[in-house]
Design a protein around this motif. Structure first.
Motif, short mmCIF file in Angstrom:
data_model
loop_
_atom_site.label_atom_id
_atom_site.label_comp_id
_atom_site.label_asym_id
_atom_site.label_seq_id
_atom_site.Cartn_x
_atom_site.Cartn_y
_atom_site.Cartn_z
N ILE A 220 0.75 -1.13 -0.12
CA ILE A 220 0.21 -0.19 0.15
C ILE A 220 0.95 1.50 -0.02
O ILE A 220 0.40 2.25 -0.10
N GLY A 221 2.20 1.11 0.24
CA GLY A 221 2.86 2.23 0.14
C GLY A 221 2.67 3.35 1.29
O GLY A 221 2.37 2.70 2.48
N ASP A 222 2.56 4.38 1.19
CA ASP A 222 1.91 5.49 2.18
C ASP A 222 0.72 5.88 1.86
O ASP A 222 0.35 7.11 2.10
N SER A 223 -0.11 5.23 1.16
CA SER A 223 -1.50 5.64 0.67
C SER A 223 -2.50 4.97 1.53
O SER A 223 -2.80 3.89 1.61
N ALA A 224 -3.53 5.96 2.19
CA ALA A 224 -4.40 5.51 2.84
C ALA A 224 -5.57 4.91 2.20
O ALA A 224 -6.34 4.03 2.26
N THR A 225 -5.76 5.52 0.99
CA THR A 225 -6.86 4.91 0.03
C THR A 225 -6.49 3.65 -0.29
O THR A 225 -7.32 2.82 -0.39
N GLU A 226 -5.10 3.19 -0.73
CA GLU A 226 -4.83 1.98 -0.80
C GLU A 226 -5.20 1.05 0.24
O GLU A 226 -5.66 -0.18 -0.07
N PHE A 227 -5.00 1.40 1.43
CA PHE A 227 -4.99 0.60 2.54
C PHE A 227 -6.78 0.37 2.83
O PHE A 227 -7.25 -0.82 2.87
N TYR A 228 -7.48 1.48 2.53
CA TYR A 228 -9.02 1.30 2.56
C TYR A 228 -9.43 0.20 1.54
O TYR A 228 -10.57 -0.43 1.80
N ARG A 229 -8.88 0.47 0.40
CA ARG A 229 -9.23 -0.48 -0.81
C ARG A 229 -9.00 -1.95 -0.49
O ARG A 229 -9.88 -3.00 -0.44
N THR A 230 -7.87 -2.00 0.44
CA THR A 230 -7.60 -3.40 0.72
C THR A 230 -8.61 -3.87 1.89
O THR A 230 -8.80 -5.23 1.61
N LEU A 231 -8.93 -3.06 2.39
CA LEU A 231 -9.99 -3.38 3.64
C LEU A 231 -11.29 -3.98 3.00
O LEU A 231 -11.82 -5.03 3.70
N ASP A 232 -11.58 -3.30 1.97
CA ASP A 232 -12.75 -3.60 1.09
C ASP A 232 -12.53 -5.14 0.85
O ASP A 232 -13.49 -6.14 0.55
N LYS A 233 -11.48 -5.30 0.22
CA LYS A 233 -11.19 -6.56 -0.30
C LYS A 233 -11.11 -7.87 0.62
O LYS A 233 -11.54 -8.76 0.39
N LEU A 234 -10.60 -7.48 2.05
CA LEU A 234 -10.37 -8.47 2.86
C LEU A 234 -12.01 -8.58 3.29
O LEU A 234 -12.05 -9.67 3.79
N ASP A 235 -12.83 -7.72 3.47
CA ASP A 235 -14.05 -7.87 4.05
C ASP A 235 -14.85 -8.73 2.99
O ASP A 235 -15.73 -9.73 3.40
N LEU A 236 -14.58 -8.68 1.71
CA LEU A 236 -15.26 -9.61 0.76
C LEU A 236 -14.49 -11.04 0.64
O LEU A 236 -15.39 -12.07 0.39
N TYR A 237 -13.25 -10.92 1.12
CA TYR A 237 -12.72 -12.39 1.08
C TYR A 237 -13.24 -13.29 2.24
O TYR A 237 -13.43 -14.27 2.12
N GLY A 238 -13.38 -12.50 3.42
CA GLY A 238 -14.52 -13.17 4.49
C GLY A 238 -13.62 -13.94 5.34
O GLY A 238 -14.06 -14.72 6.17
N LYS A 239 -12.24 -13.89 5.73
CA LYS A 239 -11.44 -14.66 6.40
C LYS A 239 -10.63 -13.66 7.35
O LYS A 239 -9.94 -12.64 6.75
N LYS A 240 -10.54 -13.78 8.53
CA LYS A 240 -10.11 -13.07 9.50
C LYS A 240 -8.48 -13.21 9.86
O LYS A 240 -7.89 -12.41 10.33
N GLU A 241 -8.07 -14.48 9.67
CA GLU A 241 -6.77 -14.90 9.77
C GLU A 241 -6.13 -14.75 8.39
O GLU A 241 -6.36 -15.83 7.41
N VAL A 242 -5.16 -13.66 8.29
CA VAL A 242 -4.59 -13.77 6.71
C VAL A 242 -3.31 -13.97 6.77
O VAL A 242 -2.32 -13.12 7.39
N SER A 243 -2.83 -14.58 5.75
CA SER A 243 -1.51 -14.95 5.63
C SER A 243 -0.60 -14.12 4.61
O SER A 243 -1.27 -13.06 3.90
N ARG A 244 0.55 -13.99 4.58
CA ARG A 244 1.32 -13.01 3.44
C ARG A 244 0.79 -13.69 1.98
O ARG A 244 0.95 -12.88 1.31
N ALA A 245 0.83 -15.02 1.83
CA ALA A 245 0.44 -15.41 0.23
C ALA A 245 -0.97 -14.82 0.02
O ALA A 245 -1.38 -14.46 -1.28
N GLU A 246 -2.00 -14.56 0.93
CA GLU A 246 -3.22 -14.30 0.83
C GLU A 246 -3.11 -12.73 0.58
O GLU A 246 -4.08 -12.34 -0.33
#
Length: 335
Positions: A175-201
């Motif tokens: 995500i670098g220094d971008s809060a926007t990229e972090f929030y987009r990542t959160l959206d993807k994690l919410d859709l992914y639906g898994k709370k324990e997340v690995s590096r590969a994921e």
């Protein structure tokens, strides 16, 4: 209501934009989006006429001016009228007239997505003169590295996510220094639906960021991490199909900056003096990134990169092989 939304933190800006539209209770034909990015295609007079028009489809209206060119740096928005007998009101005059007495049934939104409104423009000066009266100015800036760190930890904890150490490190790199990229990542994690997340994921979920990955490649290379460097190189050249011309300048920039910091350190300069002479924000971190390398080591690698760059431009080299061999040659003893 007149609102100016500006800033480089696009995610939060667009979230506020959607909230304003939703809260207005306007819908359908009463939400009008106008592309204001071009001088030739946009008319301030036409936009303000839309604001003053009475709707036949409902009580509330939203007029949204997307990426207004007249709020960008160097826009040079106004020209003097060529006719003295029939002077035409300038865009800023028209805007001033509307801000003085806006239509209470219309919300006018100026949306500067990804950039800060230039405070020197006549239109911004008009809008700011009514701030707190008929105009609201809302800016969305990227947080500082420390603020972003706090934001990441808080949001992940609030949403119940647990990332391994290497997953967290990979997330921050991507995500670098971008809060926007972090929030987009959160959206993807919410859709992914898994709370324990690995590096590969994280690698599979978070979009490839060429700029961040060049930085990661640079640091891995400088620290002699062979496996990490090769992994990053493959991702950039195979999955993202990144042009070698985009890699060389960034890698050279990083080496050049560390060369300057290390050279100053070798000459006995203090951190404050290094910061003043090189522009380094965190000299101590840059010195740590240099590892045990001397300034001469950086200088020699810069010379090699310059030779590769010139060889590609003159047709002596082609493809990614010259740069790949440069990396491998300097990582023979790496891990």
């Amino acid at each position: 209501m007149i609102v100016v939304l500006d800033g480089k933190e696009s995610y939060q800006l667009n979230a506020r934009k959607q909230a304003l539209i939703r809260d207005s209770k306007a819908d359908g034909e009463n939400i009008i989006v106008m592309d204001a990015s071009s001088r030739t295609a946009f008319s301030m007079e036409a936009a303000l006429n839309q604001c003053s028009t009475i709707s036949l489809f409902g009580d509330r209206r939203v007029i949204l001016l997307s990426n207004p060119y007249f709020l960008k740096a160097g826009s040079g928005t106004e020209k003097k009228s060529s006719s003295k007998k029939n002077p035409k009101k300038s865009p800023s005059d028209l805007l001033d007239q509307y801000c003085r007495n806006p239509n209470p049934d219309t919300d006018l939104l100026f949306v500067c997505d990804g950039f800060l409104a230039d405070k020197r423009t006549k239109e911004y000066k008009v809008l700011s003169s009514y701030a707190g009266k008929t105009v609201s100015l809302i800016t969305f800036s990227n947080p500082s590295p420390r603020e972003l760190e706090t934001l990441i930890e808080r949001e992940l904890r609030t949403r119940g996510y647990h990332l391994s150490r290497d997953a967290m490190q990979e997330l921050k790199l991507r995500i670098g220094d971008s809060a926007t990229e972090f929030y987009r990542t959160l959206d993807k994690l919410d859709l992914y639906g898994k709370k324990e997340v690995s590096r590969a994921e994280i690698i599979g979920l978070v979009s490839f960021n060429p700029e961040v990955n060049v930085w990661k490649l640079s640091d891995s290379f400088i620290r002699g991490r062979r496996r990490e460097t090769i992994e990053c190189w493959k991702e950039m050249t195979e999955h993202a199909d990144m042009d070698v011309f985009a890699i060389i300048p960034t890698l050279a920039y990083r080496l050049k900056k560390l060369f300057a910091v290390k050279r100053c350190y070798e000459r006995g300069f203090s951190n404050d003096a290094i910061k003043a002479r090189t522009g380094s924000t965190f000299p101590d971190r840059d010195l740590d990134a240099c590892g045990s390398h001397s300034s001469l080591w950086f200088l020699e690698r810069l010379a090699d990169l310059a030779e590769i760059d010139q060889g590609i431009k003159t047709g002596k080299y082609s493809g990614t092989e010259p740069l790949e061999m440069f990396l491998l040659r300097n990582l023979q003893n790496g891990r």
